[in-house]
Write a protein that holds these residues in place. Sequence first.
Motif, mmCIF file in Angstrom:
data_model
loop_
_atom_site.group_PDB
_atom_site.id
_atom_site.type_symbol
_atom_site.label_atom_id
_atom_site.label_comp_id
_atom_site.label_asym_id
_atom_site.label_seq_id
_atom_site.Cartn_x
_atom_site.Cartn_y
_atom_site.Cartn_z
ATOM 1 N N ALA A 433 1.281 -1.191 -0.150
ATOM 2 C CA ALA A 433 -0.029 0.131 -0.325
ATOM 3 C C ALA A 433 0.774 1.592 -0.045
ATOM 4 C CB ALA A 433 -1.009 0.095 1.555
ATOM 5 N N ALA A 434 1.891 1.134 1.048
ATOM 6 C CA ALA A 434 2.817 2.621 0.816
ATOM 7 C C ALA A 434 3.364 2.992 -0.351
ATOM 8 C CB ALA A 434 4.370 2.632 2.058
ATOM 9 N N ALA A 435 3.679 1.186 -1.184
ATOM 10 C CA ALA A 435 4.269 1.869 -2.020
ATOM 11 C C ALA A 435 3.753 2.651 -3.401
ATOM 12 C CB ALA A 435 5.392 0.085 -3.039
ATOM 13 N N LEU A 436 2.380 1.476 -3.426
ATOM 14 C CA LEU A 436 1.794 2.525 -4.445
ATOM 15 C C LEU A 436 0.775 4.078 -4.164
ATOM 16 C CD1 LEU A 436 -1.220 -0.391 -3.847
ATOM 17 C CD2 LEU A 436 0.283 0.229 -6.391
ATOM 18 N N GLN A 443 12.804 -2.138 -2.611
ATOM 19 C CA GLN A 443 14.211 -1.852 -1.786
ATOM 20 C C GLN A 443 13.776 -0.259 -1.384
ATOM 21 O OE1 GLN A 443 16.404 -3.941 -1.716
ATOM 22 N NE2 GLN A 443 16.785 -2.439 0.701
ATOM 23 N N GLU A 444 12.935 0.717 -2.317
ATOM 24 C CA GLU A 444 13.066 2.049 -1.356
ATOM 25 C C GLU A 444 12.205 1.806 -0.544
ATOM 26 O OE1 GLU A 444 12.162 6.814 -2.700
ATOM 27 O OE2 GLU A 444 11.485 5.014 -4.273
ATOM 28 N N THR A 445 10.958 1.352 -0.570
ATOM 29 C CA THR A 445 9.915 0.612 -0.092
ATOM 30 C C THR A 445 10.610 0.045 1.649
ATOM 31 O OG1 THR A 445 8.209 0.594 -1.074
ATOM 32 C CG2 THR A 445 8.017 0.079 1.408
ATOM 33 N N GLN A 446 11.103 -0.333 1.364
ATOM 34 C CA GLN A 446 12.074 -1.197 2.753
ATOM 35 C C GLN A 446 11.926 -0.295 3.698
ATOM 36 O OE1 GLN A 446 13.781 -4.924 1.418
ATOM 37 N NE2 GLN A 446 12.434 -6.159 0.841
ATOM 38 N N ASP A 447 13.699 0.477 2.681
ATOM 39 C CA ASP A 447 14.728 1.063 3.523
ATOM 40 C C ASP A 447 13.625 2.287 4.093
ATOM 41 O OD1 ASP A 447 16.368 -0.073 1.936
ATOM 42 O OD2 ASP A 447 16.732 1.198 0.912
ATOM 43 N N ARG A 448 12.618 2.607 3.444
ATOM 44 C CA ARG A 448 11.564 3.580 4.445
ATOM 45 C C ARG A 448 10.314 3.497 5.694
ATOM 46 N NH1 ARG A 448 11.267 8.751 1.459
ATOM 47 N NH2 ARG A 448 12.686 9.265 -0.319
ATOM 48 N N LEU A 449 10.062 1.983 5.235
ATOM 49 C CA LEU A 449 9.395 1.568 6.345
ATOM 50 C C LEU A 449 9.993 1.056 7.948
ATOM 51 C CD1 LEU A 449 5.689 0.051 4.402
ATOM 52 C CD2 LEU A 449 6.683 2.983 5.010
#
Length: 962
Positions: A433-436, A443-449
């Motif tokens: 959901a965050a990526a959407l 990778q960016e989603t993992q690095d931020r979340l």
Amino acid sequence: MGADEYDVFLSYAGHDREQARDLAEALRRVKLRVFMDERSIGHHESITGKVTEGVLRSAVLLAYYSRAYATRPACQLELTFAFLLAQRSGTVQGRILVVNPEEGSEHVEPVELRDLKYRRPPVSEDERRRFAKEVAELVGALPGPLGAVAGGRAPHWWPGEPLPDRGAIQRYAELWRLHSALHAGASPLVEPGPRMGVAVVSGLPGSGKTTLAAQYAQAFAAAFPGGAHWFALDPGLSGSEVLIAYRRLVREMAAATRVPLDGVDDEHLRSHLAGRVNERAEPVLWVVDQVPEGVSDDVVRELLIPSRYVRTVLTCREDRFTDLGGPVRLDGLREAEGLALLKDGYEVGEEAEAVRLVRDLGGHPQDLRVAGAKLRAGRGMITVAEYRRAVTGAADDVLADILRELDAPALTVLGLASFLAPVPFPSGLLSRAAALLHGWSRQETQDRLLPALGSLVRRCLVVSAGESVSVHARVLRALPDTAQHGCLAAVGRAVAERLAPSDPVDLAIAEPDSRPDTPAAEALEPEVVAHARHLVGQEELPGEIAEVLLSRLAAIDERAGNHVSAAGYARDLAERRRHRHGPGDPRARAAATRAALLLVTVADYAPAADLARWALTAPPPRTEVGALHALAAALDGLGEYAEAEPYWERLEEQLPRMSDGRADRMRIDRARALRQRGRLQDATAMLTQVTASELPQRLLEKALLHALTSRPRVARAAAEKALAGFERAGLARHPLAFEAAVALVDAELAAFAHRPMPFGKVDREQLARMKELCEEYERTLGPTNPLALSAKVGYGINLAGWQDADAGREVLEAADEQASAVLDELHPIRLRVRYGLSCAALRALDFPLVSEHAGLAFQGQRLVLGERHPDTLKSLLQLGIARQSAPDGRGDPEAREMITQARRGLSEVYGVWHDEVVRGYIAEAFGALPRPLFDGMIQATTLASKAPAKVRRALKDLLGRE
């Protein structure tokens, strides 16, 4: 042992009552005196005087420690009281015995009980005998009851004993978790932990951290003869300020307890105190309350006294320090606990709203206490529903300040969570959901979340459990609106992908027999299904996402046998597509067809007919048959047989072009329609054409046909096979499965009617079973559902005919009142009520009333069902018998003609040996008798219960019983 003392206090959950009784019986056989209380204690009640005395006067407490036991307040009251009494002697060994029926022991609290050698439940008689002898030996070695154990000296409190909070709930599960965390190192075999016992109690502001620590200190004070010391910190202090304030408090405590600290600097303060505690060798409780947020682990270590005699409780708003001690995270209260805080704050009938309020507030103790106080103060002036609306937008200022300090990724997590159901959600769903939402790469989603989640968990704003996380309702209420922008669409799309990751098929368009296998809710992630259900109720959810979710939920619930909810989702989908794409859109009409078929399944006929008519205005070729099928069945359900017949005929013409599965379903429903019209031979012929002879729907229709033709034993066998078939298919809660259960009971009653003594214990049991089925029907489908009403009418007729005419009449009148809200006076169900009321009146020999009800039934059935329909003919027979039996009915040629006409018509349908046909012959014979003899026969019916069996049988045939 005194006359008023016991050997064993048996503690158990109500769920385990039978097992507990077996244990009690085994113990009593070896002459042990057992205290066993079978009453229940609520969350808001104190332990009863009888139970208190029972524990005090018992030598041991025997706990049947199932998983249910761990959740029952009464059980925890008993266990806590006995545990504290046992601790006075220095050990619980031998004083508390545990029988654990579960595979593991993780549900057993406190940890000392896990460390004991608990027993498995004895199964055989030999095992119970050995178990009882072991208990007897243990009891024989004890000096006396628990209440006779000498108590230790009163503990020393600093700065003073906490005042009891009488408005707080005793959270037994959390108290035991706290106790186990403090003593984990003392039981390394079952609960590894540091020898220096530390428990970290964490949770949101107002979640009860300080209250829990105080409750523990008060309850377990006797276990700490070395003293109970309380150090309350200022949560606004920084790291260095924390140590300064803490050390000042420690020196004040030392001065008050006469512990010399002359010449001891701050660096050696902890070790010096540890040395003094070790010298005394007495357990000490050390509570450090409100550890400020953000302090380092090194600072927290300085708060601990390095002695194995010191048990330390840390309370804080952060979920940290788990490497220092056992975590005790405080989530919301359970529903029953929350309701206890609202006690006396709501009226009778508001219980459901009160439960919703507990859920709205996330079980938060402080919020619920405030709510309870306000509701009690305003009782009679404000309802729970009004309070719920007022409190929905209320936010906590402390939490609001905390949320303002969060970074963007952390606010994204909370914003997405704000649109989900109040249940845990998979972290993978959150990531997608965050990526959407932001267009991030994986990778960016993992690095931020990941850092954001870590920060939220540490602050107790998010609770992590395995691969799922959850957010407390209190946090979401304080969330700024800006954090929610765009989140609903993103989380909706992520949930839709999770439900149907690679299936592009639109289930509302596909034919029922060509739909792909759709996993039931149990085969999917249950949390994701719960979130989908929550999302479709939000008006702002984008239309295309809502349609996907509704389509998938309808398919999931249909496959799981939850047809009522499946029909609701399908109907909502059809309406959304009509509104979004227009009434002429093929997808909208296809959805209408699917919804109409599901609505027919749950007997919601009026909307089913409306949707089917709309779908037939210009149906897609693939769904025309389904729309015709739904409309024909819906019209039958509404009692519009004449209007439905052309649609059935069109369907019969298309049978050769249908698939086998679709054709079988159509033939079964057509057979049902023919039976409802009284065309029993045609219905039987239609059933013989069904290729899948073991379909439970076919077996049910076969049972109903056999019941009509007075073949109850064959009907019973078919109904049993139908029920088994529904269960094998995972459709035990299908509406037709309920109908099969009712048909089975009806067949059982009819089978016993053919015995010389037609009513007895088994028949009463069957009537009771029929009543249970009717109540289950009402709970599942609603009290005004035609299927539920039909079952209730059948129960009323059987009750009036077999057991109690007055009670049966009351059931029938109640059914008629419910039916009047949804069905007109000429609906077949309401006409059948009239016939049933005539049966009840006939049992009471009230012939004018019989004539009134039977006459209304006959006139209506003649219009709706036709003159040759079996139900019409039975009402005519009833009317003729009533008129002939009335005091002024002697020689009534019309009455005699009615009986003859009805008897001939019924013999054509059923054959000459059917009960109703035999009843007609008897009525004709009795009508030819001289009046005095006839009157004598009528009066003899009042003595039927004392008559010989064969005479009773003849009288039963005359008076009639369905």
